[in-house]
Design an enzyme around this catalytic site. Structure first.
Site, mmCIF file in Angstrom:
data_model
loop_
_atom_site.group_PDB
_atom_site.id
_atom_site.type_symbol
_atom_site.label_atom_id
_atom_site.label_comp_id
_atom_site.label_asym_id
_atom_site.label_seq_id
_atom_site.Cartn_x
_atom_site.Cartn_y
_atom_site.Cartn_z
ATOM 1 N N LYS A 147 0.871 -1.177 0.000
ATOM 2 C CA LYS A 147 0.000 0.000 0.000
ATOM 3 C C LYS A 147 0.908 1.227 0.000
ATOM 4 C CE LYS A 147 -4.111 1.942 2.117
ATOM 5 N NZ LYS A 147 -3.700 3.308 1.941
ATOM 6 N N ARG A 168 -8.032 11.711 -7.344
ATOM 7 C CA ARG A 168 -9.239 10.973 -6.997
ATOM 8 C C ARG A 168 -10.389 11.904 -6.623
ATOM 9 N NH1 ARG A 168 -9.270 6.785 -2.044
ATOM 10 N NH2 ARG A 168 -9.231 8.713 -0.877
ATOM 11 N N GLU A 204 -0.437 5.266 -7.850
ATOM 12 C CA GLU A 204 -0.075 6.204 -6.795
ATOM 13 C C GLU A 204 1.135 7.028 -7.231
ATOM 14 O OE1 GLU A 204 -2.266 5.649 -4.446
ATOM 15 O OE2 GLU A 204 -1.561 6.610 -2.619
ATOM 16 N N CYS A 457 1.460 32.046 29.813
ATOM 17 C CA CYS A 457 2.267 33.209 30.168
ATOM 18 C C CYS A 457 1.389 34.401 29.815
ATOM 19 C CB CYS A 457 3.566 33.242 29.356
ATOM 20 S SG CYS A 457 4.382 34.846 29.469
HETATM 21 S S1 IVH Z 1 -6.354 -0.366 -5.125
HETATM 22 C C1 IVH Z 1 -10.730 0.076 -6.053
HETATM 23 N N1 IVH Z 1 -3.836 -0.802 -4.603
HETATM 24 O O1 IVH Z 1 -4.858 3.452 -1.020
HETATM 25 C C2 IVH Z 1 -9.431 -0.089 -5.352
HETATM 26 N N2 IVH Z 1 -4.810 1.213 -3.790
HETATM 27 O O2 IVH Z 1 -6.726 3.900 1.154
HETATM 28 C C3 IVH Z 1 -8.549 1.034 -5.616
HETATM 29 N N3 IVH Z 1 -3.252 2.664 -2.574
HETATM 30 O O3 IVH Z 1 -7.262 5.174 -2.913
HETATM 31 C C4 IVH Z 1 -7.326 1.078 -4.869
HETATM 32 N N4 IVH Z 1 -1.488 1.388 -2.801
HETATM 33 O O4 IVH Z 1 -4.748 5.688 -3.300
HETATM 34 C C5 IVH Z 1 -4.867 0.046 -4.443
HETATM 35 N N5 IVH Z 1 -1.615 -1.292 -4.245
HETATM 36 C C6 IVH Z 1 -2.637 -0.468 -4.097
HETATM 37 C C7 IVH Z 1 -2.519 0.759 -3.405
HETATM 38 C C8 IVH Z 1 -3.632 1.571 -3.269
HETATM 39 C C9 IVH Z 1 -1.948 2.534 -2.329
HETATM 40 C C10 IVH Z 1 -4.069 3.796 -2.137
HETATM 41 C C11 IVH Z 1 -5.041 4.327 -3.165
HETATM 42 C C12 IVH Z 1 -6.390 4.170 -2.529
HETATM 43 C C13 IVH Z 1 -6.015 4.239 -1.074
HETATM 44 C C14 IVH Z 1 -7.092 3.702 -0.169
#
Ligand code: IVH
Length: 704
Positions: A147, A168, A204, A457
């Protein structure tokens, strides 16, 4: 150390005692639940704006997640309290007006989070049940990805050419950042003739840690403040008005998902989709793996958690996705997130280090904030040397003493926190730390008002307060004087060129230009930046005064209600408190402030310097919906969910979350909620489309 928690919302969260868990089970009455839900929605919206719009989060991700979880839990226990504009029903945050809006052809969803193995197992069981597999069906395989902690972005290619890039935003509408994205070397402008007719690639945008460190080194060399962390810097760099600035920042990209696709190969799994994106020339993170059962996910996430700082980019967890695209389609999504994917969030990092000292910093309002001076420790992706201890009560509660070994947590790379002492390491001769009785800077007595958690203070001439007030006045949230940062303020105060914020407009520039580090160009730039602030809106000036509790939203309300600073000066506390959007607390401090001699002196300086003291022209929105309740369900084209509710409220109406016999009309957008539709039908409430809603706002009448 800056007093990091002058914002009351922030204080409300940060002052959580160490014994309180990150989130807790709500066992509240219905009324309490409703109140708490509203409070949480306000807090979450505030933090959404700080994160998505200002690229400047005020609380760690884990604290934000805890707020969302608490709200989700209340809403799960009391579904009747869910409102269409609740942050749990929406993705992301507000969309900035700096960039043109882009409607996403396929919604950009968020992800649901889990924080433990049990919760992960719970998710996989829901997936299993949702798929309702026959006995001979192949077992579920999962794709596990990192992530990435960056900024989600959607890239649109038509006939192989990059035609649009968007953030987004709220998931339906994002911001057009095409020009900026063209400057990111890792993103191909063209993917060749074999590309499908339409291809949307989601991924990302991030800032490599090495690039971030180099950027901070050059900031430091130029005497400029350091950037907080790679994610915020990536977000700020991406959303620049000048695309050349973005191009110079060295942003990078990992692709992880397909959006709209017309043509292209037959893909049956997420892993095939990612491999194919790699073949087309998109950067795809190599740290990905297909696994056969959920048990293997934990092994992978544990290993990544241990090695997260070996990577040249920040990650905040892992994303687990059902690998089969057919199964993904069959599982579908909730209003906010797919059911076929889950984010496994890393716990906030903790380390132990030595507490060298406890010192007290004095903020612009005189607030004395104790902070820990630590032996430098690497935690949460950066080295921590200081951490706020908030106030006297917090120090007592934690009973941390200079010389102790303490546990430090840095969640979400934002604000480091001292959790408590390691008692087994404590020197038996150590004594509890006592809050100083006198200001460490001006030696004036410190005062703790009876009803306050903070100590102050109260010497208005305290140099620490002066410094903080000047910095705050010149800061981005107030008058935004470019180049007038901490160093300039410190030098000018030390040289006697300024002592209060009014003096900024009467600087003796001949003397200033004799100072080291203030060459001709610097001086000219400073003069220009100061001159530009004379036209700033009255609300910015009001914020810049640094009056306690008087933040941007109350300042807006005051400036548009009174229309001139002189009217505010004349107003009594009661008059101010009667205005919608200003609480009695703000009213009394504002009235008291404008009665003070200090404020009178300042106001005369501002008047003499020719600053704008007038508020905006007041546009009186006709109260077409006075007393009428209008329920909105489903997505509208021209309004966000909160936007529609705001438009109704601005016209005197109400926008409740459910339909009753008192409802005047129900506005049906895309995918309206079945329960509201049924109820409206049952009660015979008029149902209107978006065009009629626009007319209703204008006239207060339903179309005939
Ligand atoms: S999939 C419909 N894969 O995490 C699913 N998201 O907290 C779409 N993100 O909005 C997201 N790494 O900005 C996906 N390997 C990954 C990701 C990822 C980072 C972010 C993305 C998403 C957010 C959600």
């Amino acid at each position: 150390m800056p007093s990091s928690a002058e914002n009351p919302r922030q204080i409300a969260i940060l002052n959580r005692g160490p014994s309180q868990p990150y989130f807790w089970t709500s066992r509240l009455s219905r009324v309490e639940s409703q109140q708490r839900a509203e409070e949480l929605r306000d807090l979450i919206r505030h933090h959404n704006a700080a994160y998505h719009l200002n690229d400047s989060p005020e609380i760690p991700d884990a604290e934000y997640d805890a707020l969302v979880r608490e709200l989700t839990q209340i809403e799960a226990e009391h579904p009747e309290l869910i409102t269409p504009d609740s942050p749990t029903q929406e993705v992301g945050g507000p969309v900035s007006v700096l960039f043109a809006p882009v409607e996403h052809s396929v919604r950009m969803m968020s992800l649901d989070n889990v924080f433990s193995d049990e919760e992960l197992l719970g998710w996989s069981q829901r997936v299993q049940r949702g798929l309702d597999l026959s006995e001979d069906a192949p077992p579920i395989t999962f794709m596990v990805e990192l992530k990435i902690d960056g900024v989600a972005c959607s890239l649109r290619y038509e006939k192989g050419e990059l035609v649009q890039a968007a953030t987004r935003g709220n998931g339906r509408v994002g911001e057009d950042i095409t020009a900026n994205v063209r400057g990111i070397a890792a993103i191909p402008h063209s993917i060749g003739p074999a590309a499908p007719d339409v291809l949307e690639v989601r991924g990302e945008v991030y800032l490599p840690v090495s690039t971030f460190d180099a950027l901070n080194e050059s900031q430091e060399a130029a005497g400029l403040p350091r950037y907080a962390n790679p994610r915020n810097t990536a977000a700020g760099s991406l959303r620049q008005k000048d695309a050349a600035v973005t191009a110079g920042r060295g942003l990078a990209f990992w692709s992880y998902q397909l959006g709209q696709i017309e043509g292209g190969p037959d893909l049956s799994t997420q892993s095939e989709a990612l491999d194919w994106l790699g073949e087309l020339g998109f950067p795809v993170n190599p740290e990905r793996k297909v696994v056969n059962g959920i048990e293997q996910v934990t092994e992978l996430t544990d290993a990544w958690l241990a090695n997260r700082h070996d990577l040249d980019y920040d990650i905040d967890g892992a994303v687990v996705k059902v690998n089969s695209l057919a199964r993904q389609r069959s599982l579908g999504s909730t209003s906010k997130a797919p059911r076929w994917a889950i984010a496994v969030k890393f716990p906030p990092e903790e380390r132990t280090t030595k507490l060298l000292d406890i010192q007290v910093s004095i903020g612009r309002t005189g607030k004395a904030t104790p902070f820990a001076v630590l032996e430098p420790v690497f935690v949460g992706g950066s080295t921590v040397q200081m951490a706020t201890l908030h106030n006297d009560d917090q120090v007592r509660l934690k009973d941390v003493r200079p010389g102790d070994t303490v546990t430090v947590r840095k969640a979400g790379d934002v604000i480091p926190e001292v959790l408590g002492p390691v008692l087994s390491d404590r020197d038996p001769a150590s004594e509890p730390w006592l809050f100083p009785t006198h200001c460490p800077v001006c030696s004036h007595e410190l005062v703790r008002p009876e009803t306050e958690a903070h100590t102050f203070c109260v010497n208005p001439l305290c140099p620490a307060q002066q410094q903080a007030r000047l910095e705050y006045f010149a800061g981005r949230g107030a008058m935004d004087i470019d180049g007038f940062g901490e160093r300039t303020v410190r030098t000018f105060v030390a040289e006697g060129l300024i002592s209060d914020i009014g003096d900024i407009y009467f600087i003796d520039w001949d003397r200033a230009s004799e100072l080291e580090g203030f060459g001709e160009i610097t001086i000219e730039n400073l003069k220009r930046s100061i001159e530009a602030t004379k036209e700033r809106p009255l609300a910015s000036l009001l914020v810049g005064l640094g009056v306690r509790h008087l933040g941007p939203s109350a300042a807006e309300v005051l400036s548009s209600h009174f229309g001139h600073i002189d009217r505010i000066v004349e107003a009594s506390a009661d008059e101010i408190a009667a205005i919608d959007g200003v609480g009695p607390k703000i009213a009394s401090v504002v009235a008291e402030y404008f009665q003070s001699d200090v404020s009178k002196v300042l106001l005369e300086k501002f008047r003499a310097a020719g600053l704008n003291l007038k508020g905006p022209e007041v546009i009186d929105i006709p109260k077409t919906l006075e007393g009428k309740a209008v329920v909105v369900t489903g997505g509208l084209e021209g309004f966000s969910r909160t936007g529609a509710a705001d438009a109704i409220k601005a016209r005197g109406g109400k926008s409740p979350g459910s339909v009753s016999k008192k409802t005047f009309a129900v506005v049906l957008g895309n995918e309206p909620g079945a329960s509201k539709l049924n109820k409206a039908e049952e009660l015979g409430i008029p149902m209107i489309d978006e065009a009629a809603f626009v007319q209703l706002l204008e006239t207060g009448e339903l179309p005939t």
